[in-house]
Design a protein around this motif. Structure first.
Motif, PDB file in Angstrom:
ATOM      1  N   HIS A  42      21.060  31.697 -16.441  1.00  0.00           N
ATOM      2  CA  HIS A  42      21.250  32.212 -17.797  1.00  0.00           C
ATOM      3  C   HIS A  42      20.054  31.860 -18.684  1.00  0.00           C
ATOM      4  O   HIS A  42      19.613  32.675 -19.497  1.00  0.00           O
ATOM      5  N   ALA A  43      19.538  30.640 -18.541  1.00  0.00           N
ATOM      6  CA  ALA A  43      18.405  30.217 -19.355  1.00  0.00           C
ATOM      7  C   ALA A  43      17.164  31.054 -19.048  1.00  0.00           C
ATOM      8  O   ALA A  43      16.398  31.415 -19.953  1.00  0.00           O
ATOM      9  N   GLU A  44      16.974  31.379 -17.771  1.00  0.00           N
ATOM     10  CA  GLU A  44      15.807  32.189 -17.408  1.00  0.00           C
ATOM     11  C   GLU A  44      15.965  33.622 -17.904  1.00  0.00           C
ATOM     12  O   GLU A  44      14.981  34.262 -18.318  1.00  0.00           O
ATOM     13  N   ILE A  45      17.174  34.150 -17.893  1.00  0.00           N
ATOM     14  CA  ILE A  45      17.421  35.485 -18.451  1.00  0.00           C
ATOM     15  C   ILE A  45      17.159  35.472 -19.959  1.00  0.00           C
ATOM     16  O   ILE A  45      16.562  36.416 -20.510  1.00  0.00           O
ATOM     17  N   ALA A  46      17.565  34.413 -20.629  1.00  0.00           N
ATOM     18  CA  ALA A  46      17.295  34.296 -22.066  1.00  0.00           C
ATOM     19  C   ALA A  46      15.796  34.249 -22.334  1.00  0.00           C
ATOM     20  O   ALA A  46      15.302  34.868 -23.289  1.00  0.00           O
ATOM     21  N   ASP A  47      15.055  33.519 -21.495  1.00  0.00           N
ATOM     22  CA  ASP A  47      13.594  33.461 -21.638  1.00  0.00           C
ATOM     23  C   ASP A  47      12.984  34.837 -21.428  1.00  0.00           C
ATOM     24  O   ASP A  47      12.042  35.223 -22.135  1.00  0.00           O
ATOM     25  N   LEU A  48      13.520  35.579 -20.464  1.00  0.00           N
ATOM     26  CA  LEU A  48      13.036  36.935 -20.212  1.00  0.00           C
ATOM     27  C   LEU A  48      13.248  37.811 -21.439  1.00  0.00           C
ATOM     28  O   LEU A  48      12.356  38.562 -21.845  1.00  0.00           O
ATOM     29  N   GLY A  49      14.416  37.719 -22.054  1.00  0.00           N
ATOM     30  CA  GLY A  49      14.676  38.490 -23.257  1.00  0.00           C
ATOM     31  C   GLY A  49      13.734  38.109 -24.390  1.00  0.00           C
ATOM     32  O   GLY A  49      13.245  38.973 -25.131  1.00  0.00           O
ATOM     33  N   THR A  50      13.469  36.807 -24.533  1.00  0.00           N
ATOM     34  CA  THR A  50      12.537  36.339 -25.564  1.00  0.00           C
ATOM     35  C   THR A  50      11.158  36.930 -25.349  1.00  0.00           C
ATOM     36  O   THR A  50      10.503  37.408 -26.289  1.00  0.00           O
ATOM     37  N   TRP A  51      10.688  36.904 -24.107  1.00  0.00           N
ATOM     38  CA  TRP A  51       9.364  37.457 -23.804  1.00  0.00           C
ATOM     39  C   TRP A  51       9.310  38.953 -24.077  1.00  0.00           C
ATOM     40  O   TRP A  51       8.336  39.461 -24.636  1.00  0.00           O
ATOM     41  N   LEU A  52      10.371  39.668 -23.721  1.00  0.00           N
ATOM     42  CA  LEU A  52      10.409  41.113 -23.935  1.00  0.00           C
ATOM     43  C   LEU A  52      10.622  41.474 -25.387  1.00  0.00           C
ATOM     44  O   LEU A  52      10.367  42.614 -25.789  1.00  0.00           O
ATOM     45  N   GLY A  53      11.127  40.525 -26.178  1.00  0.00           N
ATOM     46  CA  GLY A  53      11.396  40.786 -27.577  1.00  0.00           C
ATOM     47  C   GLY A  53      12.644  41.641 -27.776  1.00  0.00           C
ATOM     48  O   GLY A  53      12.712  42.454 -28.703  1.00  0.00           O
ATOM     49  N   VAL A  54      13.646  41.451 -26.907  1.00  0.00           N
ATOM     50  CA  VAL A  54      14.883  42.234 -26.998  1.00  0.00           C
ATOM     51  C   VAL A  54      16.083  41.292 -26.953  1.00  0.00           C
ATOM     52  O   VAL A  54      15.958  40.125 -26.547  1.00  0.00           O
ATOM     53  N   ASP A  55      17.223  41.793 -27.366  1.00  0.00           N
ATOM     54  CA  ASP A  55      18.462  41.028 -27.274  1.00  0.00           C
ATOM     55  C   ASP A  55      18.968  41.045 -25.838  1.00  0.00           C
ATOM     56  O   ASP A  55      18.663  41.970 -25.055  1.00  0.00           O
ATOM     57  N   VAL A  56      19.794  40.054 -25.510  1.00  0.00           N
ATOM     58  CA  VAL A  56      20.417  39.992 -24.183  1.00  0.00           C
ATOM     59  C   VAL A  56      21.922  39.893 -24.407  1.00  0.00           C
ATOM     60  O   VAL A  56      22.445  38.787 -24.599  1.00  0.00           O
ATOM     61  N   PRO A  57      22.633  41.022 -24.396  1.00  0.00           N
ATOM     62  CA  PRO A  57      24.096  40.969 -24.578  1.00  0.00           C
ATOM     63  C   PRO A  57      24.753  40.249 -23.415  1.00  0.00           C
ATOM     64  O   PRO A  57      24.216  40.180 -22.303  1.00  0.00           O
ATOM     65  N   GLU A  58      25.928  39.690 -23.655  1.00  0.00           N
ATOM     66  CA  GLU A  58      26.695  39.078 -22.577  1.00  0.00           C
ATOM     67  C   GLU A  58      27.054  40.147 -21.548  1.00  0.00           C
ATOM     68  O   GLU A  58      27.275  41.312 -21.898  1.00  0.00           O
ATOM     69  N   TRP A  59      27.118  39.749 -20.306  1.00  0.00           N
ATOM     70  CA  TRP A  59      27.479  40.712 -19.258  1.00  0.00           C
ATOM     71  C   TRP A  59      28.646  40.183 -18.471  1.00  0.00           C
ATOM     72  O   TRP A  59      28.896  38.998 -18.469  1.00  0.00           O
TER      73      TRP A  59
END
Length: 357
Positions: free
Chosen positions: A340-357
């Motif tokens: 989950h932390a790595e997915i959050a980092d990916l979203g931060t880098w992309l500059g997009v939100d990461v909704p719960e799945w």
């Protein structure tokens, strides 16, 4: 003869690919270690060259770092679908001077000698140019093959690049911009004889792999490094002594999502033998035959492949849509948190939100 456990062999491979807990922060340094940063436009998340660098650096990676290293600083150059460190160019030059070896390619160049002269003259007078800005005056046509279209200029430029006469100076979007190699490559590069260049290239391949089978068409390393055996395996390996020594200071692994075109995944037999990971890219499979997704990213956790991330950016919504995290073996709570932390980092880098799945 070094005698290694499989755990040690995997850790050597992971460390050589800069996927340990201690992240690098320099694009050029990463290219020097890996030898190549694969270019591919498939961007369910991001193009391969950027995903590869994010996988190493994390959200601190700025895409402008790559373009600066290639187009301004000239510390990297584009060749054969990858960005490579300029230090490799003199090692590649002997083979470039011998190219082509295939008779059909030689015949095509000979039949289009006037076309070749015109392409070089156009670049000399007007370069840098896109392929679309150079007239196609070929006498003999190479038919479209699924990778190349009917424009023969693209073929000629690729051939001339392989001979070291032209080079890619940059890109306009995804389109390559070409110029004479003398105006792109440094003039003070060292020169090597064929045997010495091949020996040094083998060392660089082993540096990027850490450990490779002595006789491998996927990762040809010749006699580079030192001989090694791995417990439970009959094959002979070569190990990079610096990668072996680095085991003493190994700070452990982390979670990494790898682009399907990441160099860590290239040597499929080694991936299967060392990591017990039988990786299949499903991009070209019919949808009903896909198990993990069109462009799912393998999940490396420490020195094990533990699952696949099926995710895509929804630009309209400004979101990273996670379709699935496929777990080869169910994650425990800590492993879930790490992913989950790595997915959050990916979203931060992309500059997009990461909704719960």
């Amino acid at each position: 003869m070094h005698q290694l456990t499989r755990d040690q062999a995997r850790r050597i491979a992971v460390g050589a690919q800069l996927l340990e807990a201690d992240r690098p922060d320099d694009v050029v340094g990463i290219a020097e270690q890996l030898g190549a940063i694969k270019i591919d436009p498939t961007a369910t998340i991001a193009p391969a060259e950027h995903t590869l660098l994010w996988s190493r650096i994390g959200s601190a990676y700025d895409r402008a770092q790559l373009s600066k290293a290639v187009e301004s600083d000239r510390l990297l150059f584009e060749f054969d679908g990858a960005f490579r460190p300029m230090s490799l160019l003199p090692l590649m030059m002997p083979a470039m001077r011998r190219w082509p070896r295939r008779e059909s390619s030689r015949q095509w160049l000979e039949a289009n000698d006037q076309f070749r002269t015109e392409v070089l003259a156009r670049l000399r007078a007007e370069g840098p140019l896109l392929a679309s800005e150079i007239p196609d005056t070929a006498n003999v046509i190479r038919p479209p093959d699924g990778w190349y279209g009917p424009n023969q200029v693209v073929h000629m430029l690729d051939f001339l690049q392989r001979q070291g006469e032209v080079a890619i100076v940059g890109r306009k979007g995804r389109h390559r911009r070409w110029d004479l190699a003398d105006r792109v490559y440094p003039h003070d590069l060292p020169e090597y004889e064929d045997d010495e260049a091949e020996r040094l290239l083998n060392e660089r391949r082993l540096q990027a792999a850490g450990i490779a089978k002595q006789r491998s068409p996927w990762t040809p390393v010749g006699e580079a490094g030192e001989p090694a055996t791995i417990e439970g395996m009959r094959q002979k390996y070569r190990v990079d002594p610096e990668a072996l020594a680095a085991l003493e200071n190994d700070e452990g692994g982390r979670v990494a999502f790898l682009s399907p075109y990441d160099g860590m995944l290239f040597d499929r037999p080694r991936l299967r033998e060392l990591f017990e990971f039988d990786y299949v890219l499903e991009q070209f499979k019919p949808k009903p035959q896909r198990k993990y997704g069109y462009f799912a990213h393998p999940i490396l956790m420490g020195d094990r492949f533990v699952g696949m991330l099926d995710a895509e950016v929804d630009n309209d919504r400004g979101e990273l849509k996670v379709n699935a995290v496929h777990e080869f073996v169910p994650f425990d709570e800590v492993e879930h948190d790490m992913v989950h932390a790595e997915i959050a980092d990916l979203g931060t880098w992309l500059g997009v939100d990461v909704p719960e799945w």
